[in-house]
Motif scaffolding. Structure first.
Motif, PDB file in Angstrom:
ATOM      1  N   ALA A 298      59.061  28.631  21.230  1.00 45.38           N
ATOM      2  CA  ALA A 298      58.857  28.387  22.659  1.00 45.38           C
ATOM      3  C   ALA A 298      58.072  27.094  22.889  1.00 45.38           C
ATOM      4  O   ALA A 298      57.287  26.665  22.037  1.00 45.38           O
ATOM      5  CB  ALA A 298      58.115  29.558  23.286  1.00 45.38           C
ATOM      6  N   LEU A 299      58.291  26.485  24.046  1.00 41.22           N
ATOM      7  CA  LEU A 299      57.472  25.361  24.490  1.00 41.22           C
ATOM      8  C   LEU A 299      56.223  25.913  25.167  1.00 41.22           C
ATOM      9  O   LEU A 299      56.315  26.799  26.015  1.00 41.22           O
ATOM     10  CB  LEU A 299      58.235  24.485  25.482  1.00 41.22           C
ATOM     11  CG  LEU A 299      59.537  23.844  25.012  1.00 41.22           C
ATOM     12  CD1 LEU A 299      60.190  23.108  26.180  1.00 41.22           C
ATOM     13  CD2 LEU A 299      59.285  22.881  23.866  1.00 41.22           C
ATOM     14  N   VAL A 300      55.078  25.394  24.817  1.00 39.69           N
ATOM     15  CA  VAL A 300      53.822  25.800  25.455  1.00 39.69           C
ATOM     16  C   VAL A 300      53.172  24.544  26.029  1.00 39.69           C
ATOM     17  O   VAL A 300      52.885  23.596  25.299  1.00 39.69           O
ATOM     18  CB  VAL A 300      52.862  26.483  24.458  1.00 39.69           C
ATOM     19  CG1 VAL A 300      51.577  26.905  25.165  1.00 39.69           C
ATOM     20  CG2 VAL A 300      53.525  27.682  23.807  1.00 39.69           C
ATOM     21  N   GLY A 301      52.966  24.526  27.333  1.00 37.50           N
ATOM     22  CA  GLY A 301      52.397  23.345  27.961  1.00 37.50           C
ATOM     23  C   GLY A 301      51.496  23.702  29.121  1.00 37.50           C
ATOM     24  O   GLY A 301      51.462  24.856  29.570  1.00 37.50           O
ATOM     25  N   GLU A 302      50.757  22.720  29.612  1.00 37.34           N
ATOM     26  CA  GLU A 302      49.874  22.921  30.745  1.00 37.34           C
ATOM     27  C   GLU A 302      50.595  22.596  32.038  1.00 37.34           C
ATOM     28  O   GLU A 302      51.445  21.711  32.080  1.00 37.34           O
ATOM     29  CB  GLU A 302      48.620  22.064  30.617  1.00 37.34           C
ATOM     30  CG  GLU A 302      48.899  20.569  30.657  1.00 37.34           C
ATOM     31  CD  GLU A 302      47.631  19.736  30.616  1.00 37.34           C
ATOM     32  OE1 GLU A 302      46.614  20.250  30.132  1.00 37.34           O
ATOM     33  OE2 GLU A 302      47.681  18.585  31.073  1.00 37.34           O
ATOM     34  N   ALA A 309      52.085  27.258  30.740  1.00 37.87           N
ATOM     35  CA  ALA A 309      53.441  27.775  30.864  1.00 37.87           C
ATOM     36  C   ALA A 309      54.062  27.877  29.487  1.00 37.87           C
ATOM     37  O   ALA A 309      53.829  27.025  28.622  1.00 37.87           O
ATOM     38  CB  ALA A 309      54.288  26.891  31.774  1.00 37.87           C
ATOM     39  N   VAL A 310      54.849  28.936  29.275  1.00 39.41           N
ATOM     40  CA  VAL A 310      55.592  29.154  28.038  1.00 39.41           C
ATOM     41  C   VAL A 310      57.063  29.225  28.406  1.00 39.41           C
ATOM     42  O   VAL A 310      57.457  30.008  29.271  1.00 39.41           O
ATOM     43  CB  VAL A 310      55.154  30.457  27.344  1.00 39.41           C
ATOM     44  CG1 VAL A 310      55.998  30.720  26.102  1.00 39.41           C
ATOM     45  CG2 VAL A 310      53.676  30.404  26.985  1.00 39.41           C
ATOM     46  N   ALA A 311      57.889  28.404  27.773  1.00 42.10           N
ATOM     47  CA  ALA A 311      59.314  28.344  28.110  1.00 42.10           C
ATOM     48  C   ALA A 311      60.149  28.555  26.857  1.00 42.10           C
ATOM     49  O   ALA A 311      59.833  28.015  25.790  1.00 42.10           O
ATOM     50  CB  ALA A 311      59.649  26.996  28.751  1.00 42.10           C
ATOM     51  N   PHE A 312      61.219  29.337  26.997  1.00 41.07           N
ATOM     52  CA  PHE A 312      62.118  29.581  25.868  1.00 41.07           C
ATOM     53  C   PHE A 312      63.486  29.983  26.403  1.00 41.07           C
ATOM     54  O   PHE A 312      63.629  30.418  27.549  1.00 41.07           O
ATOM     55  CB  PHE A 312      61.563  30.671  24.949  1.00 41.07           C
ATOM     56  CG  PHE A 312      61.178  31.948  25.642  1.00 41.07           C
ATOM     57  CD1 PHE A 312      62.082  32.998  25.771  1.00 41.07           C
ATOM     58  CD2 PHE A 312      59.907  32.100  26.174  1.00 41.07           C
ATOM     59  CE1 PHE A 312      61.732  34.173  26.407  1.00 41.07           C
ATOM     60  CE2 PHE A 312      59.543  33.273  26.822  1.00 41.07           C
ATOM     61  CZ  PHE A 312      60.456  34.314  26.947  1.00 41.07           C
TER      62      PHE A 312
END
Length: 385
Positions: A298-302, A309-312
């Motif tokens: 997953a992508l983990v970003g501010e 935010a966590v995106a997958f």
């Protein structure tokens, strides 16, 4: 040495034109994003305003030049504000409509005065319009992503000085009039020209630094550089750029995208009640915990200083609610193990491409809004209060 108004206006125009040309050349070379383009529009508006004022000094009968100059000057300040709004990743549509309406009011007020209005036609709307946009711009520089850039403090000072000066100019104009000694000595066109030159040079330097910083993080259309913090969390610009690519690829592949927002809104209260050290320790642990427990790929970003935010990508068999629930439980457990005086509420929200489409900004915004609601109410997105 006593310089006349025409000489000072010509000098101000020369400085504005030179600054605008240099900034526009940089804008073209860097293939600038929206903040840089809006700031470039500000300098173009300033150039047009200075040209209008110079034309009026040379041709006093062309009173329309004063009205157009006033409107362009207010637009220049408004574009600086819009650039700051765009830098923070917020929509500029509403603020742009407000700015456009204000510019129209300023121009109409000057035109209504007619040829007899002179250089002070529509002065009060002109002064107040600049003061309002300078004030909102100064406030915008102290929030969101732009506030985390040290160079933004210079822009805050520039806009704050402009706010104070135009407010004071309005008060003295209404109280004593433009012919009073105080107004002539402190607020007439000569002083305005000197102030414009000084503030413009400072603004060009600051916005150039901010624009270069933003462009370095964003990269060009052919090359993007990703930036992460010590915990491996992507900074906002890097997260947005990467998520946009993932959404585009997922749409073509027929896969779903899920964005989980995580927000903690109590850190400021923790800092006030128990000191900044506790708040900083909690914030650091949240970032590390989310990165540790997020799905592996997953992508983990501010999203901002208080949100992640966590995106997958997902398939029809992916249980996104379970993933959100497990992430929430483990982050809360990690915070509890710190032994801090207080454990802030952790809110989790979700946004799915099936509901909101593949627009990365919309997915992040919806997930963040749901997370903020969950942190405030305890109504988590996965169905548990």
């Amino acid at each position: 040495m006593n310089l006349d108004v025409l000489t000072l206006q010509a000098a101000a125009t020369l400085v504005i034109v030179a600054s605008t040309v240099m900034y526009l050349l940089d804008t073209l070379m860097l293939k600038d994003a929206l903040p840089g383009r809006l700031w470039a529009s500000a300098y173009l508006s300033g150039t047009f305003a200075a040209t209008c004022y110079l034309a009026w000094l040379l041709l006093p009968d062309v009173y329309v030049a004063v009205a157009l100059g006033n409107g362009a000057f207010v637009a220049a300040t408004g574009f600086i504000w819009l650039g700051c709004v765009a830098f923070n990743g917020r929509s500029v549509r509403g603020p742009a409509l407000v700015m456009a309406a204000t510019v129209v009011v300023v121009i109409v007020a000057a035109l209504a005065a007619g040829p007899e209005g002179g250089s002070w036609a529509g002065a009060v709307p002109f002064f107040l319009g600049n003061a309002v946009f300078a004030a909102t711009g100064a406030v915008e520089t102290r929030r969101g992503a732009i506030a985390r850039r040290w160079s933004s403090s210079g822009l805050t000072v520039v806009l704050a000085v402009e706010t104070v000066w135009f407010v004071a100019r309005s008060v003295v104009f209404l109280w004593l009039g433009p012919d009073s000694e105080l107004f002539r000595n402190a607020f007439d066109t000569r002083v305005s020209a000197f102030l414009t030159i000084s503030l413009l040079i400072a603004a060009v330097v600051v916005t150039s630094a901010l624009r270069a910083n933003e462009s370095a993080l964003r990269g060009t259309s052919e090359n993007r550089r990703l930036s992460v913090d010590a915990h491996g969390v992507l900074f906002r610009e890097s997260f947005e750029a990467t998520l946009a690519i993932v959404c585009e690829r997922a749409e073509h592949a027929g896969e779903g995208v899920c964005v989980i927002g995580i927000r903690i809104d109590d850190l400021k209260r923790v800092a006030v009640a128990f000191g900044p050290d506790d708040a900083e320790r909690l914030a650091s642990e949240v970032r590390a915990s989310v990165r540790r427990h997020a799905p592996t790929m997953a992508l983990v970003g501010e999203t901002d200083a208080g949100g992640l935010a966590v995106a997958f990508t997902t398939t029809p068999t992916t249980d996104v609610r379970r993933a959100a629930r497990i992430l929430h439980e483990r982050v809360v457990a990690d915070l509890a193990r710190l032994g801090a005086a207080v454990v802030p509420a952790v809110g989790v929200g979700m946004a799915l491409s099936a509901d909101h489409g593949y627009h990365s900004e919309a997915l992040t915004s919806r997930a963040d809004e749901a997370a903020a609601h969950a942190a405030a109410t305890g109504e988590q997105a996965f169905g548990l209060a």
